[in-house]
Every structure is written in C-alpha cells, then in structure tokens.
Scaffold this motif. Sequence first.
Motif, short mmCIF file in Angstrom:
data_model
loop_
_atom_site.label_atom_id
_atom_site.label_comp_id
_atom_site.label_asym_id
_atom_site.label_seq_id
_atom_site.Cartn_x
_atom_site.Cartn_y
_atom_site.Cartn_z
N ILE A 263 -88.48 -8.24 -96.56
CA ILE A 263 -89.32 -7.26 -95.87
C ILE A 263 -90.60 -7.10 -96.67
N THR A 264 -91.72 -7.29 -95.98
CA THR A 264 -93.00 -7.11 -96.67
C THR A 264 -93.70 -5.89 -96.08
N LEU A 265 -94.75 -5.48 -96.76
CA LEU A 265 -95.44 -4.25 -96.36
C LEU A 265 -95.93 -4.33 -94.91
N ASP A 266 -96.45 -5.49 -94.50
CA ASP A 266 -96.98 -5.54 -93.13
C ASP A 266 -95.87 -5.75 -92.10
N LYS A 267 -94.66 -6.11 -92.56
CA LYS A 267 -93.55 -6.29 -91.61
C LYS A 267 -92.71 -5.02 -91.46
N VAL A 268 -92.82 -4.11 -92.43
CA VAL A 268 -91.84 -3.03 -92.51
C VAL A 268 -92.00 -2.03 -91.35
N VAL A 269 -90.85 -1.67 -90.77
CA VAL A 269 -90.81 -0.60 -89.76
C VAL A 269 -89.66 0.32 -90.13
N ALA A 270 -89.70 1.53 -89.62
CA ALA A 270 -88.64 2.48 -89.95
C ALA A 270 -87.38 2.12 -89.18
N LEU A 271 -86.25 2.13 -89.85
CA LEU A 271 -84.98 1.88 -89.19
C LEU A 271 -84.36 3.22 -88.82
N THR A 272 -83.69 3.25 -87.67
CA THR A 272 -83.06 4.50 -87.27
C THR A 272 -81.57 4.35 -87.01
N ASP A 273 -81.07 3.09 -87.10
CA ASP A 273 -79.63 2.92 -86.83
C ASP A 273 -78.81 3.53 -87.97
N GLU A 274 -77.62 3.99 -87.61
CA GLU A 274 -76.80 4.77 -88.52
C GLU A 274 -76.42 4.01 -89.79
N PHE B 71 -80.26 6.23 -102.17
CA PHE B 71 -81.00 7.43 -102.57
C PHE B 71 -80.16 8.27 -103.53
N THR B 72 -78.89 8.46 -103.18
CA THR B 72 -78.00 9.27 -104.02
C THR B 72 -77.85 8.66 -105.40
N ASN B 73 -77.76 7.32 -105.44
CA ASN B 73 -77.55 6.66 -106.73
C ASN B 73 -78.82 6.60 -107.56
N ALA B 74 -79.93 6.24 -106.93
CA ALA B 74 -81.11 5.88 -107.71
C ALA B 74 -82.20 6.95 -107.70
N CYS B 75 -82.23 7.81 -106.72
CA CYS B 75 -83.40 8.65 -106.54
C CYS B 75 -83.12 10.14 -106.68
N ALA B 76 -81.85 10.53 -106.44
CA ALA B 76 -81.53 11.95 -106.39
C ALA B 76 -81.80 12.65 -107.71
N ALA B 77 -81.73 11.90 -108.83
CA ALA B 77 -81.95 12.50 -110.14
C ALA B 77 -83.31 13.18 -110.21
N CYS B 78 -84.31 12.63 -109.54
CA CYS B 78 -85.66 13.19 -109.61
C CYS B 78 -86.08 13.88 -108.31
N HIS B 79 -85.50 13.43 -107.22
CA HIS B 79 -85.94 13.99 -105.93
C HIS B 79 -84.91 14.94 -105.34
N LYS B 80 -83.79 15.12 -106.03
CA LYS B 80 -82.68 15.96 -105.59
C LYS B 80 -81.95 15.28 -104.42
N ALA B 81 -80.64 15.51 -104.36
CA ALA B 81 -79.83 14.82 -103.35
C ALA B 81 -80.33 15.08 -101.94
N ILE C 273 -85.00 -1.43 -99.90
CA ILE C 273 -86.14 -0.49 -99.99
C ILE C 273 -86.50 0.00 -98.59
N GLN C 274 -86.47 -0.94 -97.65
CA GLN C 274 -86.74 -0.53 -96.26
C GLN C 274 -85.76 0.54 -95.82
N LYS C 275 -84.49 0.36 -96.19
CA LYS C 275 -83.46 1.31 -95.75
C LYS C 275 -83.64 2.66 -96.42
N VAL C 276 -83.91 2.66 -97.73
CA VAL C 276 -84.05 3.94 -98.42
C VAL C 276 -85.34 4.63 -97.96
N ALA C 277 -86.38 3.84 -97.66
CA ALA C 277 -87.63 4.43 -97.15
C ALA C 277 -87.37 5.07 -95.79
#
Length: 312
Positions: A183-194, A204-214, A264-268
């Motif tokens: 996935i590249t910047l110009d290809k990326v779209v938001a995913l909405t599937d579960e 997010f819980t594993n890598a990001c929650a420490a700074c951004h909160k769960a 990254i696309q999924k976490v974004a």
Amino acid sequence: MKKIFPSYVRVPLIFAIVMVALEYFIDSGDRPAFIQYPMVGLFLVVFLFLLVAIEVVINAVDRVTYHMLTEEQRKQLEEAQSVSFTESKWVQGIIKNLTRSKSIEQEADVMLEHDYDGIKELDNVLPPWWVNLFYATIIFSLIYLVRFHIIGDYNQAQEFDQEVAAAQLEIEKNKAASPKEEITLDKVVALTDEASLAKGKEIFTNACAACHKADGGGIVGPNLTDEFWINGGGIKNIFKIINEGSKNNPSMVAWGKTLESTDIQKVASYVLSLQGTKPAGAKAAEGEKWVEEAAPAESAPAATDSTTVAAK
Ligand code: HEC
C-alpha cells in the motif's frame, strides 16, 4: 504370516503404512493431507475401523475353530504358533538362500586337507548376499563411469546451478500465488470492513496505546478521536504520519520500518474509525480542525468511502 505379527502390531503397522503412503502421494502443502482434505481423514477413520473389524472377526473365527479341534490337533497348533519369527521356515529359508552356509553336521564336506598344527580350515562358499552386492557395485561403477566420465552427463557444479534455478522458480511461483500487497500513499483508502478494523485495533492496542491511550484519547501523543489534527486528517495524512513518523516530534516514529504497509493501512483506518467517539478524559484538541473536502492533500482525491483496496 498371521501368527508372526500379533494383531496389536499388525493393525497399527498396516494403518501407518497406508497413512504414510497417502501423505507421500497427496500434495497437501504444509498441512497433513488428512487435515487439508477431510475426505482423506474420513477414509483413514473408516479404514481403521475396517482393520479392527477384520481382526475381531478373525479372532472370533479362530476361537470357534479352536473349540472344534481334538486334543491332538490343539497341541500341534500350539507348537506351530510357539515358533518365533526368526525360527519360522520362511525366515530360515531366506537366511539359507543368502548365506548358503553349511550346518555343523555337513562341515566334513568342506573341510580342507591342510592341518596347521591342529588348526583346520573350512572351504565355505562366499555368501551370495556378499557376492551379489559386489557384482552390483561393479555394474554401478560401470554405469557411473560411462555416464559421468565418458558421456559427461552433468557435474556437481551444474547440479548445484540446476537446484538453485529450481528453487528460484519455486520462489517465483509462491510469489505469484500470493502477491504481497504494497500500500502506497497514493493508493491508500480507508477500510471499513470489520476484519481490517479488528486487525487495526489489535495493532493499535499493541503498538500505539502506550502514547495515544487504548481509546485514542491521547497521553503523550495527541487525541486521535477529535476533528483536530496537527499533521492533517483524512486517511492519506494519517497513513503518512504513521508510515513516515512526525518531523516535529521524534516520539512518533516512522512505523513503516516495523509494520507492513497493509497493516499501517488497517491501523490508520482504525484511527479514522475513532472519529467522534469522545472518550472520557481525552486530551484537549491540538492542531487545526480538519475538513475533508477542503484539502485533497495529495494528487489523488481522498476516497474515504471506499471499503477495499484493489491489489496490484
Ligand atoms: C512513543 C509514543 C507514541 C507512540 C508509541 C505512537 N505515537 Fe502516534 N504520536 C505521538 C506523538 C507525540 C504525536 C504527535 C506528533 C506531532 O506533534 O507531529 C503522534 C501523532 C500521531 C498521529 C497524528 C496526530 C495528529 O494530530 O496529527 C497519528 C495518526 C498517530 N500518532 C498514530 C499513531 C499510531 C497508529 C501508532 C501506533 C502504530 C502511534 N501513533 C504510536 C506519539 C506516539
């Protein structure tokens, strides 16, 4: 044969042979054939059942016939059954053919005339197993000589090259079978599937929650649930900041070095899905209010409503 292997050896042995043969002949990838193909598993179960059933019937018949025998016949039968595997006629016959050894009673026939201070010598024939093996090596060496030294079929270096080429082909085949999505910047779209959002949440819980909160409310890192963004909102800006990190603040590192672009696309997408959740105790807004239509940041138009990404 039947009495040579008792049924508790015979049944597992036959079953194992059939199972190994199936494994060998059925191409089932990494998983065993009986798991990959339920029909194979079913076949094995039925097969085992039949084997056991046959044993049960044979034993039952044996028992009935035993009762019908006379005392004399029973004795004979028991004697015959008490012969061990190596004592059986069948095995003895094979050993005899392979060695052609003379029994002690016949040694006088092969005794040589010499007498070295009482030490005598037997003139036994060379055992056929040894002689035949010897002939086989001669035949092998002749074929080898002609094939590799006279005709020059191939040498080890060529063999190595061939194997490397074959392995390379295998790699190409695997790559073609499961192309790694980038996935590249110009290809990326938001995913909405579960499934994608669930995977995004996990990352997010594993890598990001420490700074951004769960819940995304923010601790060291900013609140990700409001409409205000320091680095711009929308899937492309969010993908970009996660992928490349922040230039203003080194704590937000470039996750592109550790995460797959698809992740990254999924976490974004998950971050985007937190918009407007208003978690309790969230950090105050930072940055500018983001309005989607106002700023197509990159060359391609922002497409936040698409659900999937076409794989190339
Ligand atoms: C070590 C702390 C830390 C971790 C871990 C971290 N971040 Fe950040 N993040 C920050 C900081 C600090 C900022 C603010 C950067 C700036 O000011 O440009 C930030 C900014 C962001 C932004 C942009 C917010 C804005 O307002 O522009 C996003 C989106 C983001 N992070 C997502 C993530 C994701 C997704 C992960 C996990 C893969 C993650 N962060 C992991 C500290 C962190």
